[in-house]
Design an enzyme around this catalytic site. Structure first.
Site, PDB file in Angstrom:
ATOM      1  N   ASP A  16       0.819  -1.223   0.000  1.00 29.19           N
ATOM      2  CA  ASP A  16       0.000   0.000   0.000  1.00 29.19           C
ATOM      3  C   ASP A  16       0.850   1.270   0.000  1.00 29.19           C
ATOM      4  O   ASP A  16       0.658   2.154  -0.833  1.00 29.19           O
ATOM      5  CB  ASP A  16      -0.907   0.061   1.238  1.00 29.19           C
ATOM      6  CG  ASP A  16      -2.015  -0.983   1.199  1.00 29.19           C
ATOM      7  OD1 ASP A  16      -2.291  -1.514   0.106  1.00 29.19           O
ATOM      8  OD2 ASP A  16      -2.597  -1.242   2.260  1.00 29.19           O
ATOM      9  N   ASP A 126      -7.396   3.572  12.863  1.00 32.41           N
ATOM     10  CA  ASP A 126      -6.056   4.142  12.739  1.00 32.41           C
ATOM     11  C   ASP A 126      -6.029   5.460  11.957  1.00 32.41           C
ATOM     12  O   ASP A 126      -5.297   6.377  12.313  1.00 32.41           O
ATOM     13  CB  ASP A 126      -5.108   3.116  12.112  1.00 32.41           C
ATOM     14  CG  ASP A 126      -4.768   1.989  13.092  1.00 32.41           C
ATOM     15  OD1 ASP A 126      -4.771   2.250  14.305  1.00 32.41           O
ATOM     16  OD2 ASP A 126      -4.512   0.856  12.637  1.00 32.41           O
TER      17      ASP A 126
HETATM   18  N1  ARG Z   1      -8.548  -2.868  15.666  1.00 36.62           N
HETATM   19  C1  ARG Z   1      -7.316  -2.561  16.320  1.00 36.62           C
HETATM   20  C2  ARG Z   1      -7.290  -1.131  16.746  1.00 36.62           C
HETATM   21  O1  ARG Z   1      -8.066  -0.371  16.264  1.00 36.62           O
HETATM   22  C3  ARG Z   1      -6.114  -2.951  15.504  1.00 36.62           C
HETATM   23  C4  ARG Z   1      -5.853  -2.218  14.262  1.00 36.62           C
HETATM   24  C5  ARG Z   1      -4.699  -2.850  13.583  1.00 36.62           C
HETATM   25  N2  ARG Z   1      -4.385  -2.287  12.311  1.00 36.62           N
HETATM   26  C6  ARG Z   1      -4.148  -3.016  11.222  1.00 36.62           C
HETATM   27  N3  ARG Z   1      -3.790  -2.392  10.162  1.00 36.62           N
HETATM   28  N4  ARG Z   1      -4.267  -4.310  11.203  1.00 36.62           N
HETATM   29  O2  ARG Z   1      -6.517  -0.749  17.587  1.00 36.62           O
END
Ligand code: ARG
Length: 414
Positions: A16, A126
């Site tokens: 990405d 995120d």
């Molecule tokens: N759902 C978790 C959080 O919001 C993990 C996110 C992990 N990110 C990923 N790109 N897999 O903290």
């Protein structure tokens, strides 16, 4: 004022963000500065990642070793707060985003960029954490996410990469979306999106199978003001403490988590985590708080800890609310010093002993042996007064025929 023609990209080395480099350049006309952080994620060498960014067309690419900073200033706060979102998730990704954001803003200032970019989709937490953190540090910066805003999909990315001759063959291919750092590892997507599907072995990398764990491992962790400072008598930094516990608790299969999570964006998602060090350290820290915190302070802190985890999960790391909670939490740690002994075995970290000069445990009050200093007669008066409101209310209930029912005929046989 001349328009700044640079953009800072949070670069992971994956497909990405590799494709994002020329794509962002094409779409925005800005030169891309790639920034990669070492937050203890392991895996590919960061030098390789740096070179890949340059090969994809970044004008600058640099690496920040942020492992100690992450451990000292982020993981240790999460530890002091016993941070567990929904009671189980130790905020692995949630605490790394504010740190990464800080370094992205620093890079933007250093390289004269007005825009920051990341590789998050539009469906997760995120993106919110990056952008809210960035805005909190420098509200003049703009954010752009190629995956989200320019609707990049995997097929489009691969076609684009072929067309541009990008060195993406080496980017890691995984059926899962993974985010990892020294505090733990998050695994999502793929067949795990069916919540009935059990995780397979290939999902895990920080933990071994708890059903086939080696002999039990006993560990003594010494804390000073809520921070681990020694393991089995050896001095450790925060980073070393987490790494050592990752290794030892990981070998025992401790810290595997499988949960349906309430995301900030409103989606329920199926998440797997492994956080052996975090879970072992939080277990020990919590028990030391049981030992050292005054009862009401302890009860309030339990509520504060829960709010702290929710706010940090919800992208509020740099918010005034979290700042205020931090002050409370920090103050409570003054006497959270002492040792915790734990047995690590078969997926569990079990506390077996605690000692501290600062504990509020008083043997002469607690003991049932001779030497008891607790005045048991005083309990009569205590119950008399403490039970008064209940007694008055019960009398009223009886008067109105609403007394608590007790069975009229007993089945006692004499
Ligand atoms: N759902 C978790 C959080 O919001 C993990 C996110 C992990 N990110 C990923 N790109 N897999 O903290």
């Amino acid at each position: 004022m001349t328009e700044k023609n640079r953009l800072v990209l949070a670069y992971s080395g994956g497909l990405d963000t590799s494709v994002a480099i020329p794509y962002l350049k094409d779409r925005t006309g800005k030169d891309v500065v790639a920034v990669s952080l070492d937050v203890g994620q392991g895996g590919e060498a960061l030098e390789t990642i740096k070179q890949r960014a340059l090969a994809c067309g970044a004008v600058e690419s640099y690496i920040v070793d942020a492992r100690d900073e992450f451990a000292d200033e982020y993981c240790m706060l999460a530890l002091k707060a016993n941070a567990m979102y929904q009671g189980v998730y130790p905020l692995v990704s949630a605490i790394s985003r504010p740190l990464i954001s800080k370094h992205l803003v620093r890079a933007a200032h250093q390289f004269g960029a007005d825009t920051i970019s990341h590789g998050c989709t539009g469906k997760g937490n995120d993106q919110v954490r990056f952008e809210v953190s960035i805005q909190s540090i420098d509200p003049t910066l703009k954010a752009i996410s190629p995956i989200r805003d320019l609707s990049l999909t995997r097929d489009v990315e691969i076609a684009y990469a072929k067309d541009k001759n990008l060195p993406i063959e080496q980017t890691e291919k995984s059926p899962y979306s993974i985010d990892q750092n020294v505090w733990g590892r998050a695994i999502e997507t793929g067949y795990l999106e069916d919540p009935w599907n059990a995780p397979t072995k290939d999902v895990y990398s920080y933990t071994d199978d708890p059903d086939f764990s080696p002999v039990a491992d006993e560990v003594v962790i010494e804390f000073e003001k809520g921070i681990p400072v020694k393991i089995d008598g050896r001095e450790v930094t925060a980073l070393q403490a987490i790494e050592e516990m990752n290794r030892r608790a990981g070998a025992q299969g401790i810290g595997r988590i499988d949960v349906i999570e309430d995301r900030l964006v409103g989606i329920k998602s199926r998440e797997l985590y492994e956080a052996p060090g975090a879970i072992a350290l939080i277990t020990a820290h919590k028990e030391l708080e049981n030992f050292c915190l005054e009862r009401e302070q302890h009860r309030i802190k339990t509520d504060i800890d829960k709010r702290w985890a929710e706010l940090v999960y919800d992208a509020q790391w740099f918010s005034p609310a979290v700042r205020s909670l931090n002050a409370f939490i920090e103050e409570t740690q003054q006497y959270v010093s002492g040792e915790i002994r734990m047995t690590l075995h078969s997926g569990r970290a079990v506390v077996t002993g605690r000692r501290s000069d600062a504990s509020l445990y008083d043997y002469s009050l607690a003991t049932y042996e001779s030497g008891d200093k607790f005045d048991q007669n005083a309990s009569n008066g205590f119950i008399e007064i403490y039970g008064l409101p209940d007694r008055v209310a019960a009398a009223r209930d009886v008067r109105f025929g609403n007394g608590i029912e007790v069975p009229s005929d007993t089945s006692f046989q004499s």
